[in-house]
Each structure stands twice: as C-alpha cells, then as structure tokens.
Design a protein around this motif. Structure first.
Motif, PDB file in Angstrom:
ATOM      1  N   ALA A  53       9.052  10.093  -0.931  1.00  0.00           N
ATOM      2  CA  ALA A  53       7.614  10.003  -1.322  1.00  0.00           C
ATOM      3  C   ALA A  53       6.874   9.384   0.335  1.00  0.00           C
ATOM      4  N   ILE A  54       7.363   8.952   0.776  1.00  0.00           N
ATOM      5  CA  ILE A  54       7.046   8.731   2.194  1.00  0.00           C
ATOM      6  C   ILE A  54       7.429   9.796   3.026  1.00  0.00           C
ATOM      7  N   ALA A  55       8.961  10.483   3.013  1.00  0.00           N
ATOM      8  CA  ALA A  55       8.895  11.812   3.958  1.00  0.00           C
ATOM      9  C   ALA A  55       8.532  12.789   3.812  1.00  0.00           C
ATOM     10  N   TYR A  56       8.005  12.944   2.213  1.00  0.00           N
ATOM     11  CA  TYR A  56       6.381  13.270   2.156  1.00  0.00           C
ATOM     12  C   TYR A  56       5.512  13.786   2.794  1.00  0.00           C
ATOM     13  N   GLY A  57       5.334  12.578   2.139  1.00  0.00           N
ATOM     14  CA  GLY A  57       3.913  12.307   3.255  1.00  0.00           C
ATOM     15  C   GLY A  57       4.116  12.732   4.093  1.00  0.00           C
ATOM     16  N   VAL A 357      11.966  -4.002   9.394  1.00  0.00           N
ATOM     17  CA  VAL A 357      11.659  -3.441   8.336  1.00  0.00           C
ATOM     18  C   VAL A 357      10.008  -3.698   8.315  1.00  0.00           C
ATOM     19  N   VAL A 358       9.278  -5.048   8.666  1.00  0.00           N
ATOM     20  CA  VAL A 358       7.779  -4.811   8.071  1.00  0.00           C
ATOM     21  C   VAL A 358       7.154  -4.278   8.808  1.00  0.00           C
ATOM     22  N   THR A 359       7.653  -4.205  10.988  1.00  0.00           N
ATOM     23  CA  THR A 359       6.540  -4.285  11.526  1.00  0.00           C
ATOM     24  C   THR A 359       6.320  -2.506  11.462  1.00  0.00           C
ATOM     25  N   ASN A 360       7.491  -1.977  11.777  1.00  0.00           N
ATOM     26  CA  ASN A 360       7.649  -0.263  10.563  1.00  0.00           C
ATOM     27  C   ASN A 360       6.838   0.144   9.715  1.00  0.00           C
ATOM     28  N   VAL A 361       7.141  -0.406   8.092  1.00  0.00           N
ATOM     29  CA  VAL A 361       6.742  -0.160   7.339  1.00  0.00           C
ATOM     30  C   VAL A 361       4.394  -0.484   7.366  1.00  0.00           C
ATOM     31  N   ILE A 362       4.409  -1.293   7.969  1.00  0.00           N
ATOM     32  CA  ILE A 362       2.646  -1.299   8.272  1.00  0.00           C
ATOM     33  C   ILE A 362       2.330  -0.444   9.010  1.00  0.00           C
ATOM     34  N   PRO A 363       3.320   0.155   9.621  1.00  0.00           N
ATOM     35  CA  PRO A 363       2.086   2.221  10.675  1.00  0.00           C
ATOM     36  C   PRO A 363       2.565   2.844   9.574  1.00  0.00           C
ATOM     37  N   TYR A 364       3.448   2.847   8.050  1.00  0.00           N
ATOM     38  CA  TYR A 364       3.651   4.041   7.476  1.00  0.00           C
ATOM     39  C   TYR A 364       2.165   3.632   6.608  1.00  0.00           C
ATOM     40  N   ILE A 365       2.169   2.376   5.842  1.00  0.00           N
ATOM     41  CA  ILE A 365       0.819   2.418   4.819  1.00  0.00           C
ATOM     42  C   ILE A 365      -0.262   3.419   5.952  1.00  0.00           C
ATOM     43  N   ILE A 366      -0.350   3.048   7.415  1.00  0.00           N
ATOM     44  CA  ILE A 366      -1.820   2.974   7.766  1.00  0.00           C
ATOM     45  C   ILE A 366      -2.032   4.724   7.746  1.00  0.00           C
ATOM     46  N   VAL A 389      -1.972  13.037  -3.022  1.00  0.00           N
ATOM     47  CA  VAL A 389      -3.196  11.692  -3.081  1.00  0.00           C
ATOM     48  C   VAL A 389      -2.035  11.103  -4.034  1.00  0.00           C
ATOM     49  N   ALA A 390      -1.576  11.232  -5.124  1.00  0.00           N
ATOM     50  CA  ALA A 390      -0.334  10.898  -6.111  1.00  0.00           C
ATOM     51  C   ALA A 390       1.081  10.289  -5.437  1.00  0.00           C
ATOM     52  N   ILE A 391       1.849  11.612  -4.783  1.00  0.00           N
ATOM     53  CA  ILE A 391       2.808  10.958  -4.347  1.00  0.00           C
ATOM     54  C   ILE A 391       2.237  10.232  -2.469  1.00  0.00           C
ATOM     55  N   ALA A 392       1.450  10.220  -1.441  1.00  0.00           N
ATOM     56  CA  ALA A 392       1.004   9.554  -0.986  1.00  0.00           C
ATOM     57  C   ALA A 392       1.010   7.774  -1.367  1.00  0.00           C
ATOM     58  N   LEU A 393       0.700   7.876  -2.691  1.00  0.00           N
ATOM     59  CA  LEU A 393       0.326   6.611  -3.255  1.00  0.00           C
ATOM     60  C   LEU A 393       1.190   5.624  -3.647  1.00  0.00           C
ATOM     61  N   VAL A 394       2.389   6.872  -4.133  1.00  0.00           N
ATOM     62  CA  VAL A 394       3.327   5.818  -4.264  1.00  0.00           C
ATOM     63  C   VAL A 394       4.079   5.437  -2.931  1.00  0.00           C
ATOM     64  N   ALA A 395       3.709   6.331  -2.057  1.00  0.00           N
ATOM     65  CA  ALA A 395       4.814   5.877  -1.186  1.00  0.00           C
ATOM     66  C   ALA A 395       3.980   4.468  -0.284  1.00  0.00           C
ATOM     67  N   MET A 396       3.022   4.842  -0.229  1.00  0.00           N
ATOM     68  CA  MET A 396       2.423   3.250   0.030  1.00  0.00           C
ATOM     69  C   MET A 396       3.025   2.315  -0.880  1.00  0.00           C
ATOM     70  N   LEU A 397       2.349   2.255  -1.898  1.00  0.00           N
ATOM     71  CA  LEU A 397       2.935   1.075  -3.561  1.00  0.00           C
ATOM     72  C   LEU A 397       4.439   0.433  -2.935  1.00  0.00           C
ATOM     73  N   TYR A 398       5.176   1.762  -2.857  1.00  0.00           N
ATOM     74  CA  TYR A 398       6.854   0.858  -2.409  1.00  0.00           C
ATOM     75  C   TYR A 398       6.865   0.366  -1.236  1.00  0.00           C
ATOM     76  N   SER A 399       5.761   0.887  -0.296  1.00  0.00           N
ATOM     77  CA  SER A 399       5.944   0.371   1.007  1.00  0.00           C
ATOM     78  C   SER A 399       5.010  -1.598   1.380  1.00  0.00           C
ATOM     79  N   LEU A 400       4.468  -0.796   0.201  1.00  0.00           N
ATOM     80  CA  LEU A 400       4.027  -2.825  -0.069  1.00  0.00           C
ATOM     81  C   LEU A 400       5.187  -3.750  -0.592  1.00  0.00           C
ATOM     82  N   PHE A 401       5.949  -3.265  -1.712  1.00  0.00           N
ATOM     83  CA  PHE A 401       6.737  -4.067  -2.686  1.00  0.00           C
ATOM     84  C   PHE A 401       7.531  -4.235  -0.841  1.00  0.00           C
TER      85      PHE A 401
END
Length: 442
Positions: A53-57, A357-366, A389-401
């Motif tokens: 999902a992140i890669a697709y986004g 991981v944390v410092t990489n994933v925060i930029p993913y979400i932004i 939007v649906a796929i990007a939301l999956v990507a961001m929720l996964y990033s938060l987890f």
C-alpha cells in the motif's frame, strides 16, 4: 557544452530498490524472527499488505509530482516548505542511523572469516567505520557506477535466498516447523505484533526510487515502476524464504545464529556451502550499504539545491557525485559508529533499528497524506480518487501501527528527532518568507 552525467535506467533503479530492502534486512531476519517463533510469520500478512500500500501510494504520488526530492517534494504540496524540510530531515536522519546498523550487520558476517573484527567492541567499531568509508568512496563514481555495482551485489541476496525459497522445500520438515511455531505460548495478536518492526525494517527502501528521482532516466515512468516491482519481488522472496527456513533449521539453533542462511545451507549441503553463503551475504550487505550511501547523499544534494541544507552538499564532481557532502556524511556516520562502542552491542543495534524505523515511517505518513492534495490539483476522476485514498489510508494506518510496534524508547527518540527538526527549521524558515514586514493590527 559539458556532457551530462549518465543516469540510471529502470532496471538499475529496480535493483537499487531491491538491494536497499533485501541487502541487510532479509539476511538476519530468520534468526530475529525465530526468537519469537514461527508464529511471527503471521506478521508478513500485515507487513506485505502495508508495504505494498505504501509503495502504491508513492507510485501514484510520483505520477502527480515528479519534482526532485521524492517524499519531501510530495509533502511540500500539502505542507509547504516546512513539510519538505521535516520529511527530508527525518528521512536523512533515519538513513544515517540505518547505515550504521547495516555496517554492524556486515561486520557480524565478516567475523566468520576475520574473527578479529568481533573480538572486542573496539575492533567491531573499527570494522564498522572501515566499511562506512569503503562504501562512501565507492560512490565517488556517480549514479552510473553505483547502479552497476548494485546490480551485481544484489545477487548476493537473490542467489541464496531465491534458491532456498524454491528448492529448500525438499529439506523442509513439517515436524521441525510445528515445533518452532509458538515456543513461548503467545497469542496470535502477540506473535504478529512482536515482529512488525523487524519485518518493516526489511522493507525499508521501497521509497528509495522516489528519493533518487533526479538521477534516473524518465523519472515519471521509471520511479513508480521501480517502486512497485522492487517491493513486490521482495515481498514474495521474504515470505517464502523465512517460512521454509523455519522447517529446515531447529528453532533453538536458528534463534542463536548470526548467519541464518549460511546455517541452513550448511545443514542442507555441508559446511562448505554455509561458507559460500556467508561470503555472498557479506557482498550483499556491502551492496546494500553502497546503495544507501548513494541515496542519502542524493537526498542531501536535492535538499541543498532547494536551499534546505548547506550548499556544500550541492557540489558535484564531473561524474555527478556530491563528494563533499559524502565526506561530511561519512564523518557523521563515523560519530554514530563510535557511539556503538559498548559491551551491549546487540542491544544498541536493536535500538538503532527501531529508531531508524520510527524516523523513516513518520515521513511516510506525511508524504502519503499529501496525496489527496496532489490528486485534487490534478483533477483526478472520482473513482480513481476514492481508490487511491482508500489504499493511502491503509498505508498510513499500517505506518501508525509500525510506530507503535517499534516500542516506547524508539518513539521517544523519534519525538526528540522531530523536535530538533523544528528547531533547525526555525533558522531556515526566513529564507522562504516575504521580506516585507507585517503590520500589527489592534
């Protein structure tokens, strides 16, 4: 007119993405996951979906925004220059941390051939620093040389891991796998969550195609394709290899191993095969580190070109390599390596991985959250807008987890890093604001 430096092709960039992901994470992953048990394989279900999902986004964002800067440029569309800087700074920091962690991994494999490098913490540190500078200077040849070397060293992963994924099933024992399934009596959710940070660490690198966009031929076409191809291929290899190895090597041995794939081949064919695989693993680690050194230098150069970083990072040689910036980055990573001189090197390595991981994933979400602004500006049809939007939301929720699963210490370090970023932005922001004073109103 001076000839323009040659740029990477789609195949070379896909190899860079693949080697950035697979060059270090997959090599140690089976041993790390074995400490939880084979139940940790369930985390691949979450990580594979989240990573795709992140890669697709990012692939979609690359279609709407092909400016240099990758994730930073995406963030700028929604958050302005401050968003650009924060994403750049955190991503830049995560690469520096991750490079030291990869170098520590490589030294661990080298110890099989040169025992001295793991004899004392100081010896290990010397080995880490030597590898950091070796891969820094190897990038002085520019993007073309890095692409060629990366397309060779990736086979250090593809050969042993790929062959094991296909032929290892002839040595697979259902009994061994069953005994390894859940040695600690975890619930399904516990087993899945305990390995999220590890599996995401293996996928970090999917965004490197976007970060290297200014050094790629036809970036609008090639960056999205390399991002998807590299991630999809890595996901398949990760799942197959980490499953089959749990049925070849007993769990207790696998959990203690510093070279799990070498151990698997030694059990399958004998010690000679294990030694060959260990040598290939060293080559793969070096290739991964080489690719990341190129990516971090290119990221710094792009930011400097945008006046977001000191201008010395913009200076390049005749082959397009930002040598001055690379040397400065080498010094920064040397300082990070010196901080690992400790009897508890393994614990510090794990801390480095979690913080990276944390410092990489925060930029993913932004960056992914800016996709909605990009699509609105591009006038995307409603159907495509909703799907993206649906796929990007999956990507961001996964990033938060993934941030949550990295642990409170890593999250604390990530917040400190974010705070430092805003402090630095306070000094850079005047470059991008109007010089006309604003009048106070009553």
């Amino acid at each position: 007119m001076e000839p323009q430096p040659k740029k990477m092709t789609l195949i070379q960039l896909t190899f860079i993405v693949a080697v950035n992901m697979m060059g270090s994470g997959i090599i140690m992953l089976p041993a790390n996951m074995a400490q939880v048990g084979a139940i940790s394989l369930l985390s691949w279900l979450v990580t594979a979906v989240g990573s795709m999902a992140i890669a697709y986004g990012f692939a979609q964002a690359g279609l709407f925004n092909d400016r240099p800067g990758g994730m930073s440029a995406y963030a700028e569309d929604a958050y302005g220059k401050s968003g650009y800087f924060l994403v750049f700074f955190l991503y830049f920091l995560s690469l520096a941390i991750g490079n030291v962690a990869i170098a520590i991994s490589a030294v661990g494999y080298l110890a099989a051939f040169i025992p001295w490098v793991s004899s004392t913490p100081i010896a290990t540190c010397i080995g880490v620093i030597a590898l950091l500078w070796l891969t820094t200077t190897a990038n002085f040849g520019g993007a073309e040389v890095t692409g060629r070397i990366g397309s060779v060293t990736v086979w250090g992963v593809i050969i042993p891991v790929g062959l094991l994924s296909i032929f290892g099933w002839f040595w697979f024992s259902p009994k061994t796998f069953a005994e390894a399934w859940n040695p600690h009596g975890m619930t399904l959710l516990q087993g899945m969550g305990s390995s999220i940070a590890l599996t995401l660490w293996a996928f970090l690198g999917m965004e490197s195609a976007a970060q290297n966009s200014s050094a790629v031929e036809d970036p609008k076409r090639n960056v999205p394709l390399a991002c998807m191809f590299g991630t999809l291929g890595a996901a398949a290899i990760y799942i197959l290899s980490t499953t089959v190895i749990q049925g070849i090597v007993p769990n207790a041995e696998l959990a203690k191993s510093t070279g799990p794939f070498g151990l698997a081949y030694a059990q399958m064919f004998g010690p000679w095969a294990g030694s060959i695989i260990m040598a290939l693993a060293v080559m793969a680690c070096l290739g991964s580190l080489l690719g990341w050194q190129f990516t971090i230098a290119q990221t710094a150069k792009t930011a400097a070109d945008e006046r977001m970083f000191p201008t010395l990072f913009s200076k390049v040689n005749s082959m397009g390599a930002p040598i001055t910036g690379m040397i400065v980055l080498g010094l920064v990573q040397t300082l990070l390596a010196l901080s690992t001189i400790s009897p508890t090197l393994n614990e510090q390595f794990q801390a480095l991985v979690n913080l990276a991981v944390v410092t990489n994933v925060i930029p993913y979400i932004i960056a992914l959250s800016a996709l909605m602004v990009m699509m609105q500006s591009a006038g995307v049809p409603d159907n495509k807008y909703r799907v993206n939007v649906a796929i990007a939301l999956v990507a961001m929720l996964y990033s938060l987890f993934a941030i949550y699963a990295s642990g409170k210490d890593a999250v604390f370090g990530g917040m400190i890093a974010t705070g430092i970023g805003f402090v630095l932005w306070g000094f850079l922001a005047p470059r991008f604001t109007s010089s006309t004073p604003r009048l106070a109103t009553a």
